[in-house]
Enzyme design. Structure first.
Site, short mmCIF file in Angstrom:
data_model
loop_
_atom_site.label_atom_id
_atom_site.label_comp_id
_atom_site.label_asym_id
_atom_site.label_seq_id
_atom_site.Cartn_x
_atom_site.Cartn_y
_atom_site.Cartn_z
N CYS A 128 0.82 -1.23 0.00
CA CYS A 128 0.00 0.00 0.00
C CYS A 128 0.85 1.27 0.00
O CYS A 128 0.33 2.35 -0.28
CB CYS A 128 -0.95 0.00 1.19
SG CYS A 128 -1.98 -1.47 1.26
N HIS A 180 -3.37 7.11 2.74
CA HIS A 180 -3.79 5.79 2.28
C HIS A 180 -5.17 5.48 2.86
O HIS A 180 -5.42 5.65 4.05
CB HIS A 180 -2.77 4.74 2.73
CG HIS A 180 -3.21 3.34 2.47
ND1 HIS A 180 -3.76 2.94 1.27
CD2 HIS A 180 -3.20 2.24 3.27
CE1 HIS A 180 -4.07 1.66 1.35
NE2 HIS A 180 -3.74 1.21 2.54
N ASN A 236 -10.19 -0.44 0.49
CA ASN A 236 -8.73 -0.31 0.45
C ASN A 236 -8.22 -0.83 -0.90
O ASN A 236 -8.31 -2.03 -1.17
CB ASN A 236 -8.15 -1.11 1.61
CG ASN A 236 -6.63 -1.04 1.66
OD1 ASN A 236 -5.97 -0.61 0.72
ND2 ASN A 236 -6.06 -1.49 2.77
N1 COA Z 1 -18.47 -9.45 9.45
C1 COA Z 1 -18.94 -9.79 10.68
N2 COA Z 1 -18.12 -10.18 11.67
C2 COA Z 1 -16.81 -10.25 11.39
C3 COA Z 1 -16.28 -9.92 10.13
C4 COA Z 1 -17.17 -9.51 9.14
N3 COA Z 1 -16.76 -9.16 7.91
N4 COA Z 1 -14.94 -10.09 10.18
C5 COA Z 1 -14.63 -10.50 11.42
N5 COA Z 1 -15.77 -10.61 12.16
C6 COA Z 1 -15.90 -10.99 13.56
C7 COA Z 1 -14.71 -11.78 14.06
O1 COA Z 1 -14.87 -13.15 13.75
C8 COA Z 1 -14.74 -11.51 15.52
O2 COA Z 1 -15.72 -12.34 16.11
P1 COA Z 1 -15.46 -13.04 17.54
O3 COA Z 1 -15.30 -11.90 18.50
O4 COA Z 1 -16.71 -13.81 17.74
O5 COA Z 1 -14.24 -13.86 17.36
C9 COA Z 1 -15.30 -10.10 15.62
O6 COA Z 1 -15.90 -9.82 14.36
C10 COA Z 1 -14.29 -9.01 15.94
O7 COA Z 1 -13.19 -9.17 15.14
P2 COA Z 1 -11.95 -8.25 15.36
O8 COA Z 1 -10.84 -8.76 14.49
O9 COA Z 1 -11.69 -8.07 16.83
O10 COA Z 1 -12.46 -6.85 14.82
P3 COA Z 1 -11.72 -5.47 14.86
O11 COA Z 1 -12.53 -4.54 15.65
O12 COA Z 1 -10.27 -5.60 15.18
O13 COA Z 1 -11.80 -5.01 13.33
C11 COA Z 1 -10.54 -4.90 11.29
C12 COA Z 1 -11.21 -5.81 12.33
C13 COA Z 1 -9.89 -5.79 10.26
C14 COA Z 1 -11.61 -4.04 10.65
C15 COA Z 1 -9.48 -4.02 12.01
O14 COA Z 1 -8.62 -4.81 12.78
C16 COA Z 1 -8.66 -3.22 11.03
O15 COA Z 1 -9.16 -2.34 10.35
N6 COA Z 1 -7.34 -3.47 10.93
C17 COA Z 1 -6.47 -2.80 9.99
C18 COA Z 1 -6.58 -3.47 8.64
C19 COA Z 1 -5.92 -2.69 7.53
O16 COA Z 1 -5.96 -1.48 7.53
N7 COA Z 1 -5.34 -3.42 6.61
C20 COA Z 1 -4.75 -2.88 5.44
C21 COA Z 1 -3.37 -2.42 5.68
S1 COA Z 1 -2.70 -1.65 4.28
#
Ligand code: COA
Length: 322
Positions: free
Chosen positions: A113, A249, A279
């Protein structure tokens, strides 16, 4: 001489998949995706002929038209991508062929990215060394082919698209730039290449998709990107409020909001399209730049701060005068 942006272009696939569309394909919801990321929909390629090369060519043509240059006037093409159609030749060489930019040297950069920023920095270094005068850089991704559509925690985050900029050697333009990497964080966001199938290795032939530890990436982004922005501001002696627009980004609106808060700036200094595009990795900053430019929001002399982070881990920033 430094690199000055004299034209921009972008391309987004026609097919739009909303969060509600995805919730008919997997166990997710508009509420979950929107509240955690700000994403409402994303563009996805939907035909064999729409691919990394075709999107790159469309964005490149638009940027050249905006710059009022012909392809023959370009002497360097750099494409930033992690989702080329071919392992070799590079997407940049294919773009050169499609555009007829036969006087250009062409190669790809893989910095995920941060790729567009690494390409910008590379062009600026070439210009400062007096090697080239006119460059076309393109950030392009077909992430929909490398994400695991059975992994709801990653597949809802990404989109496809391309953004491009034409750069010319000039007395003004880029004021400062920086880039960094930390391979120790490689395993939090990765996509394995094809397995080895030589006669001496027993191979796992399963396709490998993008793997992400979302929470680790989130922690890295909200710490590193503001540090990176503060470092580039310190290099130039400018205050955060001196910048006209922050073009960051577009990974997650919560990350953008957290950066604005750390810099004590209002969110309206941070244009965003993550709600419409998701993204798009290396394409995200140039798509946003093109949208802001075409919306007439840029005035000659504006100070733009571009910054991003991604797999590698990598990060970068560029401060430039429009
Ligand atoms: N829909 C519904 N539930 C979902 C899901 C979806 N698409 N994806 C994951 N879940 C669930 C998980 O299974 C988890 O359930 P559990 O608590 O029963 O195990 C729950 O949601 C929470 O997941 P979690 O990973 O704690 O969520 P989060 O608040 O950390 O958000 C992201 C996840 C990915 C949105 C967040 O971590 C993020 O934005 N990270 C940065 C990613 C990024 O920018 N990447 C690109 C870099 S260039």
């Amino acid at each position: 001489m430094r690199a000055k942006i004299i034209g921009t272009g972008s391309y987004l696939p026609e097919k739009i998949a909303s969060n509600d569309d995805l919730s008919t394909l997997m166990d997710t919801s508009d509420e979950w995706i929107k509240s955690r990321t700000g994403i409402c929909e994303r563009h996805l390629v939907s035909s064999e002929t729409e691919n990394t090369l075709s999107m790159a060519v469309n964005a490149g043509k638009a940027a050249l038209a905006d710059a009022n240059l012909t392809p023959e006037e370009v002497d360097l093409i750099i494409v930033a991508t992690v989702s080329s159609d071919f392992i070799t030749p590079s997407t940049a060489c294919m773009v050169q062929r499609e555009l007829g930019a036969f006087h250009a040297a062409a190669f790809d950069i893989n910095a995920a990215c941060s790729g567009f920023l690494f390409a910008l920095n590379t062009v600026d270094a070439y210009f400062q060394a007096g090697i080239y005068q006119t460059a076309l850089i393109i950030g392009v991704e077909t992430l929909s082919k490398i994400i695991d559509w059975n992994d709801r925690s990653t597949c809802v985050l990404f989109g496809d698209g391309a953004g491009a900029a034409v750069l010319q050697a000039s007395e003004d333009g880029i004021i400062a730039s920086l880039q960094g990497s930390n391979g120790a964080g490689a395993n939090v966001l990765m996509c394995k290449s094809r397995s080895n199938n030589n006669p001496y290795i027993s191979t796992d032939t399963n396709p490998d998709y993008l793997y992400m530890n979302g929470q680790e990436v989130f922690k890295f982004a909200v710490k590193k990107e503001p540090e990176c922005i503060q470092e580039i501001l310190a290099q130039t002696g400018l205050a955060p409020t001196d910048i006209t627009w922050y073009l960051l980004h577009q990974a997650n609106y919560r990350i953008i909001s957290s950066i604005a808060k750390k810099l004590k700036l209002p969110l309206d200094k941070f244009p965003s399209n993550v709600d419409r595009c998701g993204n798009t990795s290396a394409a995200s900053i140039p798509i946003l730049l093109d949208e802001v430019h075409r919306a007439g929001k840029l005035t000659k002399g504006d100070l733009l701060l571009l910054s991003g982070f991604g797999a590698g881990l990598t990060w970068g920033a560029a401060l430039l005068r429009w």
